[in-house]
Design an enzyme around this catalytic site. Structure first.
Site, mmCIF file in Angstrom:
data_model
loop_
_atom_site.group_PDB
_atom_site.id
_atom_site.type_symbol
_atom_site.label_atom_id
_atom_site.label_comp_id
_atom_site.label_asym_id
_atom_site.label_seq_id
_atom_site.Cartn_x
_atom_site.Cartn_y
_atom_site.Cartn_z
ATOM 1 N N SER A 35 0.810 -1.219 0.000
ATOM 2 C CA SER A 35 0.000 0.000 0.000
ATOM 3 C C SER A 35 0.846 1.274 0.000
ATOM 4 O O SER A 35 1.627 1.502 -0.906
ATOM 5 C CB SER A 35 -0.951 -0.062 1.191
ATOM 6 O OG SER A 35 -1.814 1.015 1.204
ATOM 7 N N ASP B 190 -6.239 2.506 -3.013
ATOM 8 C CA ASP B 190 -7.483 2.365 -2.250
ATOM 9 C C ASP B 190 -7.712 3.539 -1.290
ATOM 10 O O ASP B 190 -8.582 3.481 -0.427
ATOM 11 C CB ASP B 190 -7.565 1.009 -1.523
ATOM 12 C CG ASP B 190 -6.503 0.825 -0.463
ATOM 13 O OD1 ASP B 190 -5.617 1.696 -0.333
ATOM 14 O OD2 ASP B 190 -6.559 -0.205 0.241
ATOM 15 N N ASN C 264 -8.202 9.048 6.484
ATOM 16 C CA ASN C 264 -7.062 8.835 5.589
ATOM 17 C C ASN C 264 -7.448 8.629 4.126
ATOM 18 O O ASN C 264 -6.592 8.398 3.274
ATOM 19 C CB ASN C 264 -6.214 7.657 6.084
ATOM 20 C CG ASN C 264 -6.974 6.331 6.063
ATOM 21 O OD1 ASN C 264 -7.908 6.139 5.289
ATOM 22 N ND2 ASN C 264 -6.576 5.405 6.923
ATOM 23 N N ARG D 298 -4.586 4.983 21.184
ATOM 24 C CA ARG D 298 -4.834 3.583 20.803
ATOM 25 C C ARG D 298 -3.536 2.953 20.305
ATOM 26 O O ARG D 298 -2.662 3.655 19.770
ATOM 27 C CB ARG D 298 -5.912 3.486 19.714
ATOM 28 C CG ARG D 298 -5.620 4.307 18.470
ATOM 29 C CD ARG D 298 -6.642 4.065 17.377
ATOM 30 N NE ARG D 298 -6.390 2.845 16.643
ATOM 31 C CZ ARG D 298 -5.538 2.730 15.625
ATOM 32 N NH1 ARG D 298 -4.813 3.773 15.211
ATOM 33 N NH2 ARG D 298 -5.371 1.580 15.015
ATOM 34 N N PRO D 299 -3.419 1.623 20.498
ATOM 35 C CA PRO D 299 -2.221 0.980 19.952
ATOM 36 C C PRO D 299 -2.371 0.883 18.437
ATOM 37 O O PRO D 299 -3.453 0.552 17.943
ATOM 38 C CB PRO D 299 -2.247 -0.412 20.592
ATOM 39 C CG PRO D 299 -3.668 -0.655 20.985
ATOM 40 C CD PRO D 299 -4.327 0.675 21.180
ATOM 41 N N GLY E 201 -2.217 -0.697 14.784
ATOM 42 C CA GLY E 201 -2.329 -2.072 14.299
ATOM 43 C C GLY E 201 -1.259 -2.389 13.265
ATOM 44 O O GLY E 201 -1.135 -3.521 12.820
HETATM 45 C C1 16G Z 1 -4.566 -0.236 7.851
HETATM 46 C C2 16G Z 1 -6.049 -0.277 7.602
HETATM 47 C C3 16G Z 1 -6.613 1.128 7.608
HETATM 48 C C4 16G Z 1 -6.275 1.810 8.909
HETATM 49 C C5 16G Z 1 -4.798 1.743 9.193
HETATM 50 C C6 16G Z 1 -4.535 2.187 10.604
HETATM 51 C C7 16G Z 1 -7.244 -1.857 6.194
HETATM 52 C C8 16G Z 1 -7.347 -2.463 4.839
HETATM 53 N N1 16G Z 1 -6.325 -0.910 6.319
HETATM 54 O O1 16G Z 1 -3.898 0.427 6.815
HETATM 55 O O2 16G Z 1 -8.000 1.019 7.463
HETATM 56 O O3 16G Z 1 -6.671 3.147 8.891
HETATM 57 O O4 16G Z 1 -4.352 0.406 9.083
HETATM 58 O O5 16G Z 1 -3.202 2.003 10.937
HETATM 59 O O6 16G Z 1 -7.967 -2.202 7.105
HETATM 60 P P1 16G Z 1 -2.734 2.060 12.445
HETATM 61 O O7 16G Z 1 -3.452 0.968 13.199
HETATM 62 O O8 16G Z 1 -1.258 1.872 12.379
HETATM 63 O O9 16G Z 1 -3.099 3.407 12.969
HETATM 64 MG MG MG Z 2 -3.693 1.401 0.301
#
Ligand code: 16G
Ligand code: MG
Length: 554
Positions: free
Chosen positions: A68, A284, A376, A501-502, A504
């Site tokens: 991505s 996306d 985003n 928040r942690p 992801g």
């Molecule tokens: C990923 C997620 C996106 C989210 C981002 C948050 C999908 C396909 N993509 O790119 O939706 O905004 O993680 O990242 O679900 P973060 O947890 O590091 O803040």
């Molecule tokens: Mg993307």
């Protein structure tokens, strides 16, 4: 058909050995990491996709190879479930387990997975694979395909695709073409036909000018936009930049523009107020922006796009003379001013869900028309069968000609939308359609409401999972007492709001803060950042005081 599971081990040992010992996790965006560490992950995801296909009675599963908006050396993999949705959470866990076993345990692990999930090994299986244009993607695609072949599954390679195109292809195949033709041409045709019908012959309208500068992030979005343009009848004048000469996402793309709050490199200095758009590396996410006559940069992000679309669709429902329940889904990152505008001005209900596309998509399905966007720039609109049927009925049978005409237009709008997942190009074509219909330039769109100043910080802690949250990540449950302290700090700021928040996708805790002024937002983020650092086991230096210049990170 019998499947000799020894081939599973043999392939792994000979071609895709697991050289990495560290466990990895299937996160919100699947697996991501340095491309050179991912061959065994890809091979195993080929195995998993085949098993998932068999477990869902031979429906098509998608495997997308992309990192991505990450930098060029990274790559990643995401699985797409039969309805075009993100992989079911229980299978995310199975993916994590499968990737972390050693080569010698692999055969036994797969045997157990087949037994546990009650998978018929004689069931046919179909896996569609697509990739972005990173130079290591073809090698990784081969690893996925070998995983499918090792289990005697059927693999179809589509080569370079945007992520949303692969979601579309999976849904088309699984609905036996009801959603469209499951080919790249079918995708272009569906969107272009709808767009050109909606656009009509008068391209300029009021302040809307038929000129758009497109930043393709040197990713797949640029390539596919050029393919769109080849097939379009000059209905949209697009100048494509960052079309692949430079490194993917390097100083360009939707994430760069959003995080850095500035125009990307690789684009000429345009006439003031020219409409510009950025997509991310796998197309996306989408962001609009412009620079005004004073040289000030303005961003129109996912919250803006959501409000524009929701307001427009609400009007369309009324113009069709029907009643449908339309709702908007956001995350805690949505600017408070956008939420106020939606609830109070547009009078559209809003729900807030945790970060991550799957949560937004899922919630949006609760409405007849569910609009969802992350700030985003990732988002789309989903329509219930009931909504589609009612609009179709009006288009076909209404005696009121105005209702009938509006409903026909609405059906084309639905065709223009990629309901399967957020699709930067489809979203952009929809925004262009709405702006053209309203006769708006970006200034008019921007004037609908004023964003509250905000800032995001990241704080490094020993273990980010010590932070747990509830209420769509707006309230922090652990460490004990942290939320109380955050509340105390927030209470000192006018229009203050903050949450933690942690992440992801990264090993950090994220802090978000907004307040009435930029200075206050910066200071609030800093104060909450310090609390996290103190109470959640911060490592390294504390966040830097705003006076010493905080750099925004997302
Ligand atoms: C990923 C997620 C996106 C989210 C981002 C948050 C999908 C396909 N993509 O790119 O939706 O905004 O993680 O990242 O679900 P973060 O947890 O590091 O803040
Ligand atoms: Mg993307």
């Amino acid at each position: 058909m019998s499947v000799n599971l020894r081939t599973v081990y043999a392939f792994a040992r000979e071609m895709y050995p697991k050289r990495v010992n560290k466990d990895i996790q299937y996160g919100t965006a699947g697996f991501r990491g340095k491309a050179e560490d991912l061959d065994y992950v890809m091979y195993r995801m080929g195995l998993l996709a085949t098993l998932r296909s068999r477990q869902t009675n031979g429906q098509v599963i998608g495997v997308m190879i992309t990192a991505s908006h990450n930098p060029e050396p990274d790559n990643g993999v995401k699985l797409i479930d039969p309805k075009g949705e993100m992989l079911e959470p229980r299978w995310e866990k199975l993916a994590t387990d499968l990737v972390n076993v050693s080569d010698s345990e692999l055969e036994a692990h797969v045997t157990k997975l087949i037994a546990d999930e009650n998978i018929s090994i004689t069931q046919s299986s179909h896996v569609f694979v697509g990739m972005d244009n990173r130079y290591h993607s073809p090698r990784l695609l081969k690893a996925v395909a070998d995983g499918v072949i090792a289990l005697k599954g059927c693999v179809k390679e589509f080569g370079i695709l945007t992520t949303p195109m692969l979601h579309y292809l999976v849904v088309c195949a699984n609905t036996r073409c009801a959603y469209g033709m499951p080919t790249e041409e079918g995708y272009y045709k569906k969107l272009i036909t709808a767009f050109e019908d909606l656009r009509g012959d008068t391209l300029d309208n009021g302040n809307y000018k038929n000129l758009l500068l497109f930043d393709g992030a040197n990713g797949v979005g640029a390539r596919k936009m050029l393919q769109f343009l080849k097939r379009m009848k000059n209905s949209l004048n697009v100048n494509v930049f960052n079309s692949g000469q430079g490194k993917i996402n390097h100083e360009c793309g939707a994430d760069y523009v959003k995080v850095q709050q500035c125009a990307p490199s690789g684009m000429p200095i345009a006439e003031p107020n020219t409409r510009c758009v950025s997509v991310d590396g796998d197309a996306d996410r989408v962001m609009y922006f412009f620079t005004d006559e004073n040289g000030v940069f303005h961003l129109l992000d996912g919250d803006r796009i959501a409000t524009l679309i929701a307001g427009y669709l609400m009007d369309m429902v009324k113009e069709c003379g029907i009643e449908l329940n339309l709702g908007l889904v956001q995350t805690a990152y949505a600017n408070g001013a956008s939420t106020n505008y939606i609830v109070n001005e547009l009078q559209i209900p809003v729900s807030c869900v945790p970060t991550g596309v799957k949560h937004l998509h899922h919630k949006a399905l609760d409405y007849d028309i569910g609009v969802y966007f992350e700030a985003n720039g990732h988002g789309t609109i989903v329509f219930s069968e009931k909504a589609k049927q009612e609009i179709k009925d009006v288009a076909e049978n209404s005696e009121n000609n105005q209702h009938k005409a509006s409903a026909s237009r609405f059906l084309k709008i639905i065709d223009l939308i990629n309901e399967t997942v957020g699709d930067a190009i489809s979203d952009m074509l929809l925004v262009e359609t709405i702006l053209q219909a309203k006769g708006w330039d970006l200034k008019q769109w921007l004037a609908t409401y004023t964003d509250l100043p905000n800032l995001q910080l990241k704080v490094k802690v020993q273990d980010r999972n010590v932070i747990t949250t509830t209420d769509a990540e707006r309230v922090c449950v652990t460490p004990n007492g942290l939320q109380d302290e955050i509340n105390k700090v927030v209470a000192n700021y006018k229009k203050g709001r903050s949450f933690v928040r942690p992440s992801g996708t990264e090993d950090v805790v994220r802090v978000y803060a907004e307040a009435a002024t930029k200075d206050e937002a910066d200071r609030l983020a800093y104060e909450v950042g310090v609390l996290v650092h103190k109470m959640a086991g911060g490592v390294g230096p504390e966040p830097v005081q705003p006076e010493k210049k905080i750099i925004a990170h997302i």
